[in-house]
Design a protein around this motif. Structure first.
Motif, mmCIF file in Angstrom:
data_model
loop_
_atom_site.group_PDB
_atom_site.id
_atom_site.type_symbol
_atom_site.label_atom_id
_atom_site.label_comp_id
_atom_site.label_asym_id
_atom_site.label_seq_id
_atom_site.Cartn_x
_atom_site.Cartn_y
_atom_site.Cartn_z
ATOM 1 N N LYS A 114 -65.993 32.712 41.046
ATOM 2 C CA LYS A 114 -66.247 31.403 41.657
ATOM 3 C C LYS A 114 -65.349 31.142 42.862
ATOM 4 O O LYS A 114 -65.570 30.205 43.618
ATOM 5 C CB LYS A 114 -66.047 30.293 40.627
ATOM 6 N N GLY A 115 -64.312 31.953 42.993
ATOM 7 C CA GLY A 115 -63.428 31.781 44.131
ATOM 8 C C GLY A 115 -62.195 30.953 43.803
ATOM 9 O O GLY A 115 -62.209 30.121 42.901
ATOM 10 N N THR A 116 -61.129 31.215 44.544
ATOM 11 C CA THR A 116 -59.902 30.418 44.449
ATOM 12 C C THR A 116 -59.571 29.920 45.838
ATOM 13 O O THR A 116 -59.476 30.712 46.781
ATOM 14 C CB THR A 116 -58.720 31.256 43.930
ATOM 15 N N SER A 117 -59.424 28.615 45.929
ATOM 16 C CA SER A 117 -59.073 28.006 47.204
ATOM 17 C C SER A 117 -57.559 27.934 47.307
ATOM 18 O O SER A 117 -56.903 27.299 46.472
ATOM 19 C CB SER A 117 -59.685 26.606 47.282
ATOM 20 N N LEU A 118 -57.009 28.592 48.303
ATOM 21 C CA LEU A 118 -55.556 28.610 48.510
ATOM 22 C C LEU A 118 -55.190 27.757 49.708
ATOM 23 O O LEU A 118 -55.730 27.945 50.796
ATOM 24 C CB LEU A 118 -55.067 30.043 48.732
ATOM 25 N N GLN A 148 -76.603 34.064 48.327
ATOM 26 C CA GLN A 148 -76.622 32.607 48.491
ATOM 27 C C GLN A 148 -75.299 32.054 47.973
ATOM 28 O O GLN A 148 -74.848 32.431 46.883
ATOM 29 C CB GLN A 148 -77.779 32.011 47.696
ATOM 30 N N GLN A 149 -74.675 31.178 48.749
ATOM 31 C CA GLN A 149 -73.437 30.545 48.313
ATOM 32 C C GLN A 149 -73.653 29.046 48.231
ATOM 33 O O GLN A 149 -73.913 28.376 49.231
ATOM 34 C CB GLN A 149 -72.289 30.855 49.277
ATOM 35 N N SER A 150 -73.549 28.507 47.025
ATOM 36 C CA SER A 150 -73.676 27.066 46.837
ATOM 37 C C SER A 150 -72.492 26.582 46.019
ATOM 38 O O SER A 150 -71.822 27.365 45.340
ATOM 39 C CB SER A 150 -74.985 26.717 46.126
ATOM 40 N N LEU A 151 -72.267 25.284 46.072
ATOM 41 C CA LEU A 151 -71.092 24.719 45.396
ATOM 42 C C LEU A 151 -71.175 24.914 43.886
ATOM 43 O O LEU A 151 -70.183 25.224 43.239
ATOM 44 C CB LEU A 151 -70.955 23.240 45.733
ATOM 45 N N ASP A 152 -72.375 24.736 43.337
ATOM 46 C CA ASP A 152 -72.468 24.808 41.881
ATOM 47 C C ASP A 152 -72.646 26.235 41.358
ATOM 48 O O ASP A 152 -72.153 26.569 40.283
ATOM 49 C CB ASP A 152 -73.603 23.905 41.378
ATOM 50 N N GLN A 153 -73.325 27.084 42.104
ATOM 51 C CA GLN A 153 -73.599 28.445 41.619
ATOM 52 C C GLN A 153 -72.652 29.503 42.171
ATOM 53 O O GLN A 153 -72.625 30.627 41.680
ATOM 54 C CB GLN A 153 -75.034 28.840 41.966
ATOM 55 N N ASP A 178 -81.957 23.919 47.491
ATOM 56 C CA ASP A 178 -81.877 25.158 48.264
ATOM 57 C C ASP A 178 -80.825 25.075 49.367
ATOM 58 O O ASP A 178 -80.528 26.079 50.021
ATOM 59 C CB ASP A 178 -83.236 25.492 48.882
ATOM 60 N N SER A 179 -80.291 23.888 49.566
ATOM 61 C CA SER A 179 -79.233 23.730 50.561
ATOM 62 C C SER A 179 -78.046 24.599 50.165
ATOM 63 O O SER A 179 -77.524 24.479 49.052
ATOM 64 C CB SER A 179 -78.801 22.265 50.646
ATOM 65 N N ALA A 180 -77.657 25.473 51.052
ATOM 66 C CA ALA A 180 -76.605 26.441 50.724
ATOM 67 C C ALA A 180 -76.266 27.231 51.974
ATOM 68 O O ALA A 180 -76.897 27.068 53.026
ATOM 69 C CB ALA A 180 -77.065 27.391 49.625
#
Lengths: 115, 115
Positions: free
Chosen positions: A107-111, B36-41, B85-87
């Motif tokens: 999910k990533g780590t924000s530094l 695809q990069q989204s905040l939730d997924q 689909d916003s991502a």
């Protein structure tokens, strides 16, 4: 299916502090492991990768990671962070052949590095 | 600069519409991956092509499709767009037949906003 978990979602450090970002994967077979960095507004860049051999891998910009097979871990480290290291860090593992070896990302780590 | 280019950088459209995202891999790279990069997924693999042929599919919706052309550029088509689909859509390329040992180089991404 392979999965990757990154323990810390947000990390705040002062400049010159040491960094360690955790990454664990779940997959029983041979794995290839990666750390990517995404600076604000930029694309993903490869920091380092592990395929085989020496489990301590050195990457760009002073980063290194250690593959510990028994712990299914691939933690990222840097002895002394700089303000310019402020970014999002992603751990990834190659998927299997049936997924085209596409990357499975954590999910990533924000530094955030403060002056 | 990774050598992978993506156009457009930003795209704003309405629900129900169809858009096409374009990716040009690094010179000589035959493999193209879409993510695809989204905040939730987080970052998720969508689809992969190698030398014009589809190699693998990930979490790609049926409303989405892609192709790789003889000049090796690839297009991702998103239709009947929904708000979700916003991502950020990334393309990556690698220079070898997928075998788990390749390094993927990422483009700058296309940010899609569906209103």
């Amino acid at each position: 299916a392979q999965s990757v978990s990154q323990h810390n979602h947000h990390v705040i450090l002062s400049e010159a502090a040491s960094l360690e970002l955790g990454c664990n994967y779940s997959y029983g077979g041979t794995v290839n492991l990666f750390w990517y960095v995404q600076y604000p507004g930029q694309h993903l860049q490869l920091l380092l990768k592990y395929f085989s051999g020496d489990p301590l891998v050195k990457g760009i910009k002073g980063f290194e990671a250690e593959f510990i097979k028994s712990k299914f871990s691939f933690n990222l480290r840097k002895p002394s962070v700089q303000w310019s290291d402020t970014a999002e860090y992603f751990c990834a593992v190659n998927g299997a052949e049936d997924s085209g070896y596409a990357l499975n990302f954590g999910k990533g780590t924000s530094l955030l590095v403060t002056p | 600069d990774s050598g992978v280019t993506q156009t457009p950088k930003h795209l704003i459209t309405a629900t129900g519409q169809r858009v096409t995202l374009r990716c040009s891999p690094r010179s000589g790279d035959l493999s193209v991956y879409w993510y695809q990069q989204s905040l939730d997924q987080g970052l998720q693999f969508l689809i992969q092509y190698y030398n014009g042929e589809e190699r693998a599919k990930g979490n790609i919706l049926e409303r989405f499709s892609a192709q790789q052309f003889p000049d090796l550029h690839s297009e991702l088509n998103l239709s009947s767009l929904e708000l979700g689909d916003s991502a950020l859509y990334f393309c990556a390329s690698s220079d070898r037949r997928p075998n788990g040992l390749e390094t993927q180089y990422f483009g700058p991404g296309t940010r899609l906003l569906v209103l």
